[in-house]
Design an enzyme around this catalytic site. Structure first.
Site, PDB file in Angstrom:
ATOM      1  N   GLY A  55       0.825  -1.216   0.000  1.00  0.00           N
ATOM      2  CA  GLY A  55       0.000   0.000   0.000  1.00  0.00           C
ATOM      3  C   GLY A  55       0.849   1.252   0.000  1.00  0.00           C
TER       4      GLY A  55
ATOM      5  CG  ASP B 167       4.907  -3.546  -5.181  1.00  0.00           C
ATOM      6  OD1 ASP B 167       5.483  -4.587  -5.519  1.00  0.00           O
ATOM      7  OD2 ASP B 167       5.497  -2.616  -4.614  1.00  0.00           O
ATOM      8  CG  ASN B 168       7.093  -1.062  -7.977  1.00  0.00           C
ATOM      9  OD1 ASN B 168       6.319  -0.420  -7.261  1.00  0.00           O
ATOM     10  ND2 ASN B 168       8.293  -1.406  -7.587  1.00  0.00           N
TER      11      ASN B 168
ATOM     12  CG  ASP C   9       7.365   2.882  -7.670  1.00  0.00           C
ATOM     13  OD1 ASP C   9       7.287   4.080  -7.358  1.00  0.00           O
ATOM     14  OD2 ASP C   9       6.923   1.982  -6.957  1.00  0.00           O
TER      15      ASP C   9
HETATM   16  P1  AMP Z   1       8.658   0.732  -3.678  1.00  0.00           P
HETATM   17  O1  AMP Z   1       9.969   0.056  -3.507  1.00  0.00           O
HETATM   18  O2  AMP Z   1       8.758   2.216  -3.798  1.00  0.00           O
HETATM   19  O3  AMP Z   1       7.817   0.152  -4.753  1.00  0.00           O
HETATM   20  O4  AMP Z   1       7.879   0.494  -2.304  1.00  0.00           O
HETATM   21  C1  AMP Z   1       7.438  -0.754  -1.842  1.00  0.00           C
HETATM   22  C2  AMP Z   1       6.539  -0.561  -0.652  1.00  0.00           C
HETATM   23  O5  AMP Z   1       7.263   0.007   0.436  1.00  0.00           O
HETATM   24  C3  AMP Z   1       5.357   0.356  -0.900  1.00  0.00           C
HETATM   25  O6  AMP Z   1       4.273  -0.118  -0.154  1.00  0.00           O
HETATM   26  C4  AMP Z   1       5.856   1.678  -0.358  1.00  0.00           C
HETATM   27  O7  AMP Z   1       4.802   2.530   0.016  1.00  0.00           O
HETATM   28  C5  AMP Z   1       6.651   1.226   0.857  1.00  0.00           C
HETATM   29  N1  AMP Z   1       7.709   2.184   1.232  1.00  0.00           N
HETATM   30  C6  AMP Z   1       8.874   2.411   0.565  1.00  0.00           C
HETATM   31  N2  AMP Z   1       9.587   3.376   1.186  1.00  0.00           N
HETATM   32  C7  AMP Z   1       8.876   3.771   2.245  1.00  0.00           C
HETATM   33  C8  AMP Z   1       9.071   4.736   3.302  1.00  0.00           C
HETATM   34  N3  AMP Z   1      10.156   5.500   3.348  1.00  0.00           N
HETATM   35  N4  AMP Z   1       8.101   4.847   4.233  1.00  0.00           N
HETATM   36  C9  AMP Z   1       6.992   4.089   4.180  1.00  0.00           C
HETATM   37  N5  AMP Z   1       6.753   3.181   3.254  1.00  0.00           N
HETATM   38  C10 AMP Z   1       7.667   3.015   2.290  1.00  0.00           C
HETATM   39 MG    MG Z   2       6.235   0.944  -5.613  1.00  0.00          MG
END
Ligand code: AMP
Ligand code: MG
Length: 487
Positions: A86, A248-249, A258
């Site tokens: 999420g 999720d991406n 992303d």
């Molecule tokens: P991502 O690697 O950007 O696709 O993120 C994967 C998951 O980790 C997603 O649910 C993001 O919202 C969560 N996430 C990544 N970085 C953070 C952060 N600094 N704080 C909270 N959630 C994060």
């Molecule tokens: Mg993401």
């Protein structure tokens, strides 16, 4: 002009998000603003002061009509299912309807903790925010479907990531933020009825023709698969490595999303990986089509309950569709490779010709982007220049003969070929060393290198004087380039 919000996701998909509040930053300062995009969306920001823009685009003030929500989604991360991801550091402000009637999500990224933050701080730091801005603008200019960046605002906070860095909020614009992981969430947490609701929503928003198909959910799977095939093929054509193709991406719309550990490959190798966490090379350059297929199978699984509700043999049809992935992908890839190679017609051996080129380049330290620009000059006597790009020039000699024979029998008039190839092969991509230089300078308060690079990548095909340095790969022998997710 006013903000033309119409928040259909919040209205129609209860259970798939959490309503949430803004967390106003201490001292918002506008660093980058995409005026052309704001105008295209019909946002009333043209006359606003930078101060007002900074507030509205960072979560310091709520644009009228916005209803902030954090979207719920799951995802397969490096092959393993995480049921509860999420928006952990993002908030959907809502959807705006542009003057041409098109609907866009406006999302704050780096706007603070949400119910989905788990152990994260919900923040984003300046470097990765600018990186997403730059690379998504580069992708858009290359004609590749992508989310866009409207702005980057610094928050006045220091955020800890291997040392303290300036905090920032990016405003991201996309056709939507529906992902494969949204469907995985719906089925894992709510079951078939919620999947149907989400699928009907996705069809209405992105693929209305699917509603008329005998099995709309199978048609949705097919539409997403075709959109993802087109997308990943277009990445391959420019040497783009996404770096973290977790489900999720992966968007339902078919946009790139992303830009964490992504990078353009410079010296060609099929196995190129830049991401520090991709130890097994799951998301290596040449593995992207396979992973795309794997991700489409995850979407198929999530849609399976409603596909069979429509038709008891629907799973066989879904499997047959997924079985057609390789042939459809190869067709999309080959169509783009023909453009890159200056071929207007279609001949039997074209797939081999394209595949053999990659084999010839492997291990030769050949810059992927420059190769095709130099190739365009070969018929006019640029053969030496191409040969000089190869550690072992013999590796490309036979291939060049083969290509020269092929173009001699092509429909395209020889006089048109160089221009046609230069319109398909960019000269300027966001070179890794230039991106790093620009982000380092920005962190030290100097935005000029960022602005210069942004201007260059926004016009990637046309050669301009004085920019030679921006066409080159990192010098041979430079340390391996490494990118990070921890943004
Ligand atoms: P991502 O690697 O950007 O696709 O993120 C994967 C998951 O980790 C997603 O649910 C993001 O919202 C969560 N996430 C990544 N970085 C953070 C952060 N600094 N704080 C909270 N959630 C994060
Ligand atoms: Mg993401």
């Amino acid at each position: 002009m006013s903000w033309n919000f119409d928040n259909s996701y919040a209205r129609e998909l209860e259970g798939l998000y959490a309503p949430w509040q803004l967390d106003p930053p201490e001292d918002p300062q506008l660093l980058a603003f995409n005026r052309a995009l704001a105008d295209r969306l019909g946002l009333p920001l043209g006359e606003a002061s930078d101060d007002e823009r900074a507030r509205l685009l960072s979560g310091a003030a709520l644009p009228p009509g916005a209803e902030p929500i954090a979207l719920a989604y799951s995802g397969h991360q490096f092959g393993h299912f995480s049921p509860q991801l999420g928006d952990g550091r993002a908030l959907l402000l809502g959807e705006v309807i542009a003057p041409d009637g098109q609907r866009f999500d406006l999302q704050l990224k780096g706007s603070g903790r949400t119910p989905f933050s788990r152990n994260g701080d919900g923040k984003l730091v300046l470097g990765p925010a600018l990186r997403e801005y730059l690379v998504s603008e580069a992708m858009a200019a290359l004609g590749i479907r992508t989310t866009r960046a409207l702005s980057v605002v610094t928050t006045g906070e220091r955020v800890f990531r291997q040392g303290f860095h300036p905090g920032a909020v990016l405003l991201r614009v996309g056709a939507s933020h529906l992902r494969v992981g949204s469907f995985e969430y719906a089925v894992a947490h709510h079951g078939a009825e919620q999947v149907r609701k989400l699928a009907d929503y996705a069809i209405a928003r992105h693929y209305p023709a699917a509603a008329e198909a005998p099995n709309p959910y199978l048609a949705l799977l097919e539409s997403v698969m075709d959109a993802q095939i087109a997308l990943v093929a277009s990445w391959m054509h420019v040497g783009f490595i996404h770096g973290v193709m977790n489900t999720d991406n992966v968007t339902i719309s078919g946009e790139t999303i992303d830009f964490g550990p992504c990078a353009f490959m410079d010296r060609y190798s099929a196995e190129t990986v830049y991401s520090s966490i991709d130890e097994g090379g799951r998301y290596a350059y040449a593995n992207q089509p396979n992973i795309c297929r794997w991700n489409m199978a995850r979407l198929g699984s999530a849609l399976a309950p409603v596909i069979v509700e429509e038709d008891k043999d629907g799973i066989d049809a879904a499997n047959a569709l997924l079985g057609a992935f390789p042939s459809r992908y190869h067709a999309a890839w080959l169509a783009g490779m023909r453009r890159k190679l200056g071929l207007a017609g279609e001949q039997e051996g074209d797939l081999d010709l394209a595949a053999q080129l990659l084999m010839a380049m492997e291990g030769q330290q050949v810059d992927f982007t420059l190769f095709f620009r130099n190739l365009a000059r070969v018929p006019d006597g640029g053969r030496q220049e191409i040969a000089a790009m190869f550690g072992d020039p013999a590796r490309i000699a036979a291939w060049l003969d083969h290509w020269l024979e092929r173009i001699a029998t092509d429909e395209m008039p020889a006089s048109k070929r160089e221009a046609a190839m230069n319109a398909a092969n960019p000269l300027y991509v966001s070179r890794n060393q230039k991106v790093e230089e620009a982000l380092k300078a920005a962190e030290e308060g100097d935005m000029a290198p960022f602005e210069k690079l942004l201007d260059i990548v926004r016009n990637p095909f046309e050669e301009r004087a004085g920019l030679y340095d921006y066409t080159l790969p990192a010098p041979a022998g430079s340390p391996a380039y490494v990118t990070y997710c921890g943004t």
